[in-house]
Design a protein around this motif. Structure first.
Motif, short mmCIF file in Angstrom:
data_model
loop_
_atom_site.label_atom_id
_atom_site.label_comp_id
_atom_site.label_asym_id
_atom_site.label_seq_id
_atom_site.Cartn_x
_atom_site.Cartn_y
_atom_site.Cartn_z
N ARG A 61 17.42 -6.08 3.76
CA ARG A 61 18.47 -6.86 4.44
C ARG A 61 17.84 -7.93 5.32
O ARG A 61 16.62 -7.94 5.53
N TYR A 158 -6.28 -0.59 -6.58
CA TYR A 158 -6.93 0.71 -6.65
C TYR A 158 -7.25 1.06 -8.09
O TYR A 158 -6.43 0.78 -8.99
N THR A 191 3.12 -0.70 5.37
CA THR A 191 4.07 -0.56 6.47
C THR A 191 4.33 -1.91 7.14
O THR A 191 4.32 -2.03 8.36
N THR A 194 8.71 -4.92 4.81
CA THR A 194 9.34 -4.32 3.63
C THR A 194 9.20 -2.80 3.65
O THR A 194 10.19 -2.07 3.50
N ARG A 214 -2.12 1.72 6.41
CA ARG A 214 -3.47 1.22 6.71
C ARG A 214 -3.51 0.86 8.20
O ARG A 214 -4.21 1.49 8.96
N TRP A 499 0.03 -12.36 7.00
CA TRP A 499 0.32 -13.50 6.13
C TRP A 499 0.53 -14.77 6.93
O TRP A 499 0.41 -15.86 6.39
N ASN A 506 -5.84 -8.35 -0.92
CA ASN A 506 -5.58 -8.09 -2.34
C ASN A 506 -5.76 -9.34 -3.20
O ASN A 506 -5.53 -9.31 -4.40
P1 NAP Z 1 3.23 -7.42 4.65
O1 NAP Z 1 3.90 -7.69 5.93
O2 NAP Z 1 2.10 -8.27 4.26
O3 NAP Z 1 2.81 -5.91 4.68
C1 NAP Z 1 2.04 -5.35 3.66
C2 NAP Z 1 1.68 -3.93 4.04
O4 NAP Z 1 0.93 -3.36 3.00
C3 NAP Z 1 0.83 -3.85 5.29
O5 NAP Z 1 1.14 -2.69 5.99
C4 NAP Z 1 -0.58 -3.78 4.72
O6 NAP Z 1 -1.52 -3.16 5.57
C5 NAP Z 1 -0.33 -2.92 3.50
N1 NAP Z 1 -1.32 -3.13 2.47
C6 NAP Z 1 -1.62 -4.28 1.83
N2 NAP Z 1 -2.58 -4.07 0.91
C7 NAP Z 1 -2.88 -2.78 0.97
C8 NAP Z 1 -3.79 -1.98 0.27
N3 NAP Z 1 -4.59 -2.48 -0.67
N4 NAP Z 1 -3.86 -0.67 0.58
C9 NAP Z 1 -3.05 -0.15 1.53
N5 NAP Z 1 -2.17 -0.85 2.24
C10 NAP Z 1 -2.08 -2.17 1.95
O7 NAP Z 1 4.28 -7.49 3.43
P2 NAP Z 1 5.83 -7.16 3.43
O8 NAP Z 1 6.09 -5.93 4.21
O9 NAP Z 1 6.29 -7.22 2.04
O10 NAP Z 1 6.45 -8.34 4.24
C11 NAP Z 1 6.11 -9.68 3.94
C12 NAP Z 1 7.07 -10.59 4.63
O11 NAP Z 1 8.30 -10.62 3.91
C13 NAP Z 1 7.49 -10.20 6.03
O12 NAP Z 1 6.52 -10.47 7.00
C14 NAP Z 1 8.74 -11.02 6.18
O13 NAP Z 1 8.46 -12.34 6.50
C15 NAP Z 1 9.35 -10.94 4.79
N6 NAP Z 1 10.34 -9.88 4.79
C16 NAP Z 1 11.53 -10.18 5.38
C17 NAP Z 1 12.49 -9.22 5.48
C18 NAP Z 1 13.77 -9.57 6.17
O14 NAP Z 1 14.11 -10.70 6.41
N7 NAP Z 1 14.51 -8.65 6.57
C19 NAP Z 1 12.27 -7.96 4.98
C20 NAP Z 1 11.06 -7.68 4.37
C21 NAP Z 1 10.09 -8.66 4.28
P3 NAP Z 1 -2.37 -4.04 6.63
O15 NAP Z 1 -1.40 -4.40 7.70
O16 NAP Z 1 -3.45 -3.14 7.05
O17 NAP Z 1 -2.84 -5.26 5.88
#
Ligand code: NAP
Length: 543
Positions: A61, A158, A191, A194, A214, A499, A506
């Motif tokens: 959402r 992985y 975490t 998303t 992580r 980001w 990755n």
């Molecule tokens: P993210 O913020 O980049 O989070 C990725 C998560 O995966 C982090 O916890 C990261 O850990 C972990 N991770 C990545 N590679 C890994 C690996 N090889 N092994 C283990 N853990 C790994 O991505 P996201 O959660 O998809 O969100 C991206 C962006 O989408 C958000 O910042 C936001 O701008 C947008 N979004 C918006 C909404 C909304 O509007 N409501 C909702 C969801 C997403 P580390 O922190 O250690 O790297």
């Protein structure tokens, strides 16, 4: 438009080709129609919606107030459309984008199932040739990218991922026919915003939930609720005021920074203010805080401790609470995930936290996940591991400009753009959500409306003058890069591995910071681009 360029057999020609039918491409098509341009939108998905078409995971959402996310250009749309929740769930947002598409009869100028593989500039005809993965080709005078900021998913790397015999997917690919979760053993890796939404939404639906964390993130409550018909009527009557407020705040939200300085407000009063912020909906606690919280180490540390104490209050097991508190960065320097009972999920007996910095994942097995402390078996593995942000969608297309220069090579070290819209050496290419533009760091549709209105005025100018070639100068681009760099240096986020700085382990070569986004805020960006246009598009050459 002047003479129609020659096309190869089977090649479809349009003056404007827009790539992407998310909110950005939808609005750009509406505006291109307004100026009477010949335009086609091509989209990889089977329908409109972009990010809201793809992301269908449970709990998906808005984190922006719904009524600030909708487009503001049409009074009729504003009067006809009802938001039902303060922070709209994905299905409703997708319905909204379909509503816009139907209302303006946009599908007749859209083609779906079009995955672009290459875009090549041809100097002799001053056109772009666009090829799809399936072999179809298009030619256009002007090419407009609306590829999305977060549309290039990055699963982890992985060993053994392909061996897993259960269901596994990146959150971007959550099956459209959602799998039953009841009684299932589910792993969520990641975490970020998303992962936090997924975990909160499924904790009470699954049998067992294992969260592979992580680094924890600083999360804060969303405080979502339904919008009553009376509230919707009130919102409708205040749309002008709401959009005016958004236009004045750096993030394009209804929340703007507190006008007081952190240092002039006594400590006790700061705590009372923060208690209030914590109880308010949306991003108020992030972007409605004292400015210094995002700029000054001391101010940031104090607010960070306030939030850490909230986590300690909400998680019953004190040891577990400490594991959910980030240690390597302060509050707000990475994108703050807004949550609904996220921390309370960890008070449930069926939810378990695995700290993979302590017990790293070794491989994915046929049955589950092997960490250094042993194997756990799962029915479903969810990769909530994020995206190759902003430049990722460009890098996945072979884009070549003047002299065969590859955009990917040019951006390998750091992206270079002028205003986030143009790239020197890539004439007639207009990026609506390009690197170093304002949409990346703000409430997306607000910045998109500003950007698309501006590019549309530019197209009109180009068409009126009969220009066939538009290119940013190298000088203007270099100056813009300096400005973008300088803004990063003013903010604590410059040190974060997220980001916002283009950091992503990755992706080869992206385990370092890049100057990916414009951090100057929406009002400053708007003023800059208006000044550029008023002066006859300084920094842009026309031929
Ligand atoms: P993210 O913020 O980049 O989070 C990725 C998560 O995966 C982090 O916890 C990261 O850990 C972990 N991770 C990545 N590679 C890994 C690996 N090889 N092994 C283990 N853990 C790994 O991505 P996201 O959660 O998809 O969100 C991206 C962006 O989408 C958000 O910042 C936001 O701008 C947008 N979004 C918006 C909404 C909304 O509007 N409501 C909702 C969801 C997403 P580390 O922190 O250690 O790297």
């Amino acid at each position: 438009m002047g003479t129609r360029p020659a096309t190869a057999a089977g090649e479809e020609y349009h003056d404007f080709l827009v790539i992407g039918a998310g909110i950005c491409g939808i609005y750009q098509l509406i505006k291109l129609r307004e100026i009477g341009a010949d335009a086609l939108v091509i989209e990889k998905n089977a329908d409109v919606g972009g990010t809201w078409f793809n992301n269908r995971y449970p709990g998906c959402r808005f984190d922006s107030e719904s009524y600030t996310y909708g487009l503001s250009f049409s009074d009729e749309v504003l009067q006809e459309w009802d938001w039902t929740e303060h922070f709209s769930p994905q299905p409703e947002t997708l319905r909204y984008l379909n509503f816009l598409t139907d209302k303006f009869n946009l599908r007749k100028d859209m083609q779906f199932g079009c995955t672009v593989s290459s875009m090549r500039w041809e100097e002799s005809s001053r056109t772009w040739g666009v090829a799809l993965e399936d072999g179809r080709t298009y030619r256009s005078r002007f090419l407009v990218t609306a590829l999305g900021l977060l549309s290039a998913k990055t699963p982890p790397r992985y060993p053994g991922m392909e061996r897993f015999r259960g269901l596994s997917f990146h959150t971007y690919d959550w099956p459209h026919d959602p799998p039953s979760l009841a009684g299932k053993r589910v792993a969520v890796i990641g975490t970020g915003a998303t992962g936090v939404q997924v975990i909160s939404a499924i904790a009470d639906q699954v049998g067992e939930l294992y969260v592979y964390q992580r680094r924890p993130n600083w999360c804060a409550p969303l405080h979502n609720r339904k919008i009553t018909p009376e509230e919707m009527a009130d919102i409708r009557s205040r749309y002008d005021e709401i959009f005016e407020k958004c236009a004045k705040t750096p993030g394009g939200f209804v929340h703007g920074p507190d006008p007081r300085s952190f240092f002039e407000v006594p400590a006790e009063e700061r705590q009372a203010f923060w208690e209030h912020l914590y109880s308010t909906p949306g991003f108020e606690k992030w972007v409605g805080n004292f400015r210094e919280v995002l700029m000054d180490e001391h101010a940031n540390a104090e607010f960070t401790e306030f939030i850490a104490n909230k986590i300690r209050e909400r998680v019953k097991d004190p040891e577990l609470a400490e594991k959910l508190i980030p240690r390597d960065h302060g509050f707000g320097v990475q994108r703050v995930p807004l949550e609904t009972r996220y921390f309370e999920a960890y008070n449930r007996d069926n939810v378990h936290l695995i700290e993979i910095e302590k017990t790293p994942i070794v491989e994915i097995t046929e049955n589950g996940i092997l960490c250094s402390d042993g194997e756990r078996e799962f029915d479903i593995i969810v990769y909530a591991t994020g995206f190759d942000a902003v430049t990722g969608a460009f890098d996945r297309i072979e884009i070549t400009g003047v002299g065969g220069q590859r955009l990917k090579d040019l951006w390998d070290d750091d992206p270079h753009t002028y205003l986030g819209v143009f790239v020197h050496g890539f004439p007639n290419l207009f990026m609506l959500a390009g690197p170093q533009g304002a949409s990346n760091s703000t409430n997306f549709p607000r910045a998109i409306e500003t950007g698309v209105n501006w590019t549309t005025d530019l197209y009109r100018y180009v068409l009126d003058h009969g220009y066939e070639r538009v290119e940013a100068t190298l000088d203007a681009q270099s100056q813009w890069a300096d400005e973008v760099r300088a803004m990063y240096s003013m903010l604590l986020l410059r040190n974060a591995k997220s980001w916002f700085t283009g950091y992503n382990e990755n992706v080869d070569g992206h385990n370092r910071s890049r100057n990916l986004i414009y951090n100057g805020g929406a009002p400053r960006y708007r003023k800059t681009i208006e000044k550029v246009a008023d002066a006859g598009y300084t920094g842009v050459d026309f031929a």
